[in-house]
Scaffold this active site. Structure first.
Site, PDB file in Angstrom:
ATOM      1  N   GLU A 210       0.868  -1.178   0.000  1.00 35.16           N
ATOM      2  CA  GLU A 210       0.000   0.000   0.000  1.00 35.16           C
ATOM      3  C   GLU A 210       0.904   1.226   0.000  1.00 35.16           C
ATOM      4  O   GLU A 210       2.098   1.115   0.267  1.00 35.16           O
ATOM      5  CB  GLU A 210      -0.837   0.065   1.290  1.00 35.16           C
ATOM      6  CG  GLU A 210      -1.984  -0.906   1.338  1.00 35.16           C
ATOM      7  CD  GLU A 210      -2.701  -0.896   2.694  1.00 35.16           C
ATOM      8  OE1 GLU A 210      -2.365  -0.063   3.548  1.00 35.16           O
ATOM      9  OE2 GLU A 210      -3.584  -1.734   2.872  1.00 35.16           O
ATOM     10  N   HIS A 249      -6.522   2.545   6.780  1.00 34.82           N
ATOM     11  CA  HIS A 249      -5.351   2.099   7.512  1.00 34.82           C
ATOM     12  C   HIS A 249      -4.528   3.304   7.953  1.00 34.82           C
ATOM     13  O   HIS A 249      -4.193   4.148   7.139  1.00 34.82           O
ATOM     14  CB  HIS A 249      -4.443   1.227   6.621  1.00 34.82           C
ATOM     15  CG  HIS A 249      -4.966  -0.162   6.463  1.00 34.82           C
ATOM     16  ND1 HIS A 249      -4.549  -0.979   5.443  1.00 34.82           N
ATOM     17  CD2 HIS A 249      -5.848  -0.890   7.184  1.00 34.82           C
ATOM     18  CE1 HIS A 249      -5.157  -2.152   5.543  1.00 34.82           C
ATOM     19  NE2 HIS A 249      -5.954  -2.114   6.592  1.00 34.82           N
TER      20      HIS A 249
END
Lengths: 290, 356
Positions: A210, A249
């Site tokens: 990510e 996140h």
């Protein structure tokens, strides 16, 4: 035989009397994990679905020879639970809780390193070995199948997505590890790749990354240095995420001083690591490497 | 998440760190009024903008007209998508030297780090040479370490710098902050250190609602869901942050414009119903893409949530559903009852939403 987990992995569930703890004690047992006990202060002597409950981790370890634990406890209790496990000699702690205070997370990770234990997470779905049929955490085992691809992922759902595609493509998985979605993590991509490199069942490594942080760049430099010789393929989420905004996140944030998709792509290119821009393209790249 | 400079300076003051007298202002008139109170010269800076020195956004003013001009120039300015809506106006400090001090978390080593050195624009440019001392949070940081750091950084004002470093360490520890930074701390005419900026980055997982102004975002936050409006016309409903980011990427790559990021985590049927209802009230959507990978939760229950949403709200935009995982077959049957066909394949679902 995969990494980290083995036939002697014996797990205790810290927080076993809670909703998530009791539910996943069962789902882990049903899959094949040796869940040998649970811990809940004040509930020692009881049992949850046949799993004996102890007041402390040391008592549980003395009685069951457990070597691993999973924390199904509230975020504010997670640091103490992890420290109790390390002090009792537990060598593998899986930490699913989300929203643990940052300073507690950093202390948890440094305590794991000092005691020579492996910490997976925090904010992780866990780890699964479809060959041994062992999992710790809340990974949905139905989409995993035994095979050759080692997966390390920062996201739980993307790990399921990519594993199900590996399974559909007939490749299967050796071990899948969720490192967690927070800015700090116990076991990092780089360490997992070293373990996959040594594992005879793993034929290729899939990194599901990510934006944010530097874990992807660390693997790229290891490949560049010749420390990882097995094929590595990467997929990364967050290419179109707006700058400076937290995308679910806490670790997936581009700060301006690193962690952007461009920096990660540049590192992968330099190291010759192929990366897919969609899940489908990623499957194709893995197939080409096999 | 950085707290506001004025709030940060108030915390500094409480810890005995000197700060210039200053005020937050929202209009040109307020800036002029505060300038009068401050005397014959002042400095004006936008709040909440990084790298102000480098961007030429630190204005020294010495008349009411200059104060008015500078604040008029800055208010409403769009800096990398962030619109300046307030300024700080404070007494001007003529610093003979500028230093940099910070405490921060270093995630890859799982340690904290204390940093000191020459400050100012060079630090923003990454050109300054800074001294770093790494330590375990459990071991803490004491006066001795502070003085070693000061010596290594070649800072002459030892006593002052020692007190200031211990002050920001206390803030770093007590607030559980990710970063506490002063850039610069100036040496004023009296030879004392004064904090000319204050950056306190707190742990955003522990403080959620302060900056949430938008109605939809606030309602999603209250449910524990993470929502970011992105401005496009394809609404996104996803389980899991990674999958949500990946879906957003795929829509963008296929030429579509995502309306939002939304991570519902392991949502149930009722939660999904509610999320769809809240998102539909955003308006300006041509399609809503529901992308779920059921792990802990069940596709049949979530399909029930979608069906109830479609029947109750009769949305005027296209609904595209892609479900996979736990109980997907029964989920597909539930969807068919309201005329929705499940896309087994994410790429086709994305295309259907973009083509809507």
């Amino acid at each position: 035989m995969g990494i980290i987990l083995n036939k002697d992995t014996k797990v205790i569930v810290q927080g076993i009397t809670g909703r998530a703890g009791s539910m996943h004690a069962i789902t882990m047992l049903e899959y094949g994990t040796r869940v040998v006990g649970g811990v809940r202060p004040g509930a020692g002597g009881k049992d949850v679905n046949g799993v004996p409950v102890f007041d402390t981790v040391s008592e549980a370890v003395d009685a069951t020879d457990a070597n691993s634990s999973v924390l199904f406890v509230p975020p504010a209790a997670a640091l103490d639970a992890a420290l109790e496990a390390f002090n009792a000699g537990i060598k593998l702690v899986v930490a699913p809780p989300e929203n643990i205070p940052l300073h507690s997370e950093v202390r948890m990770v440094s305590a794991a390193r000092r005691s020579g234990a492996v910490l997976i997470g925090p904010n992780t779905a866990g780890i699964i070995d479809p060959m041994l049929k062992v999992k710790i955490g809340f990974v949905p085992n139905a989409v995993f199948s035994p095979g050759k691809i080692g997966i390390a992922s920062r996201s739980g759902t993307l790990m399921y997505e990519m594993a199900s595609r590996m399974s559909e493509a007939g490749l299967g998985e050796s071990t899948c590890v969720g490192v967690g979605g927070d800015p700090v993590q116990g076991l990092r991509f780089s360490q997992i790749c070293r373990l996959f490199e040594e594992d005879s069942d793993t034929k290729a490594i899939l990194l599901v990354g990510e934006i944010g942080g530097s874990q992807e760049e660390e693997v790229a430099s290891m490949v560049l240095d010749g420390l990882i010789k097995k094929p590595v393929v990467a997929y990364m989420a967050g290419r179109y995420a707006p700058m400076g905004r937290k995308m679910g996140h806490a670790g997936a944030i581009v700060s301006g001083s690193g962690g952007s998709i461009e920096e990660k792509v540049a590192a992968f290119k330099k190291a010759g690591i192929p990366f897919g821009s969609t899940p489908r393209e990623t499957v194709r790249l893995i197939e080409e490497e096999m | 998440m950085n707290i506001k400079e004025t709030d940060g300076k108030a915390i500094f003051k409480k810890e005995g760190i000197r700060i210039p007298m200053g005020f937050e202002v929202f209009t040109v008139a307020e800036a002029v009024q505060r300038f009068r109170a401050l005397g014959s010269s002042a400095v004006i800076k936008p709040i909440g903008i990084k790298g102000r020195g480098k961007r030429g956004l630190v204005s020294f003013v010495s008349s009411e007209d200059e104060a008015a001009d500078a604040s008029a120039r800055m208010l409403g300015l769009n800096v990398d998508g962030h619109v300046v809506d307030s300024l700080i106006i404070e007494e001007r400090v003529d610093a003979s030297k500028e230093y940099y001090f910070a405490f921060s978390l270093d995630f890859s080593s799982a340690k904290a780090v204390a940093i000191a050195g020459n400050g100012g624009i060079n630090v923003e440019d990454g050109k300054a040479s800074l001294e770093r001392h790494y330590f375990d949070l459990d071991d803490g940081f004491g006066v001795e370490e502070a003085h070693r750091l000061i010596e290594a950084a070649g800072i002459a004002e030892r006593e002052e710098a020692g007190r200031l470093i211990m002050g920001i360490y206390k803030i770093f520890r007590d607030y559980g902050a990710e970063t506490v930074e002063i850039n610069p701390a100036g040496v004023d005419r009296s030879g004392k250190l004064i904090a000319l900026d204050a950056v306190i980055s707190v742990d955003s997982t522990q403080i959620r609602t302060n900056e949430v102004k938008d109605g939809i975002e606030a309602r999603m936050w209250k449910k524990g869901w993470s929502y970011v409006d992105i401005g496009g016309d394809i609404g996104l409903v996803c389980s899991g942050a990674g999958l949500a980011m990946a879906t957003l990427d795929m829509i963008s790559m296929a030429g579509g414009k995502p309306a939002n990021f939304l991570d519902l985590a392991q949502v149930d049927g009722d939660g999904l119903y509610e999320a769809c209802c809240i998102l539909s009230e955003r308006g300006s959507m041509k399609a809503m893409l529901v992308n779920l990978f059921a792990g802990l939760n069940r596709c049949d229950e979530m399909a029930e949530g979608v069906r109830r949403f479609v029947e109750d709200r009769k949305p005027g935009f296209k609904i595209v559903v892609r479900m996979a995982g736990n109980m997907v077959r029964s989920g597909e049957n539930v969807l068919l009852r309201c005329g929705i066909r499940n896309f087994a394949d994410l790429e086709s679902a994305v295309k259907a939403a973009v083509d809507a």
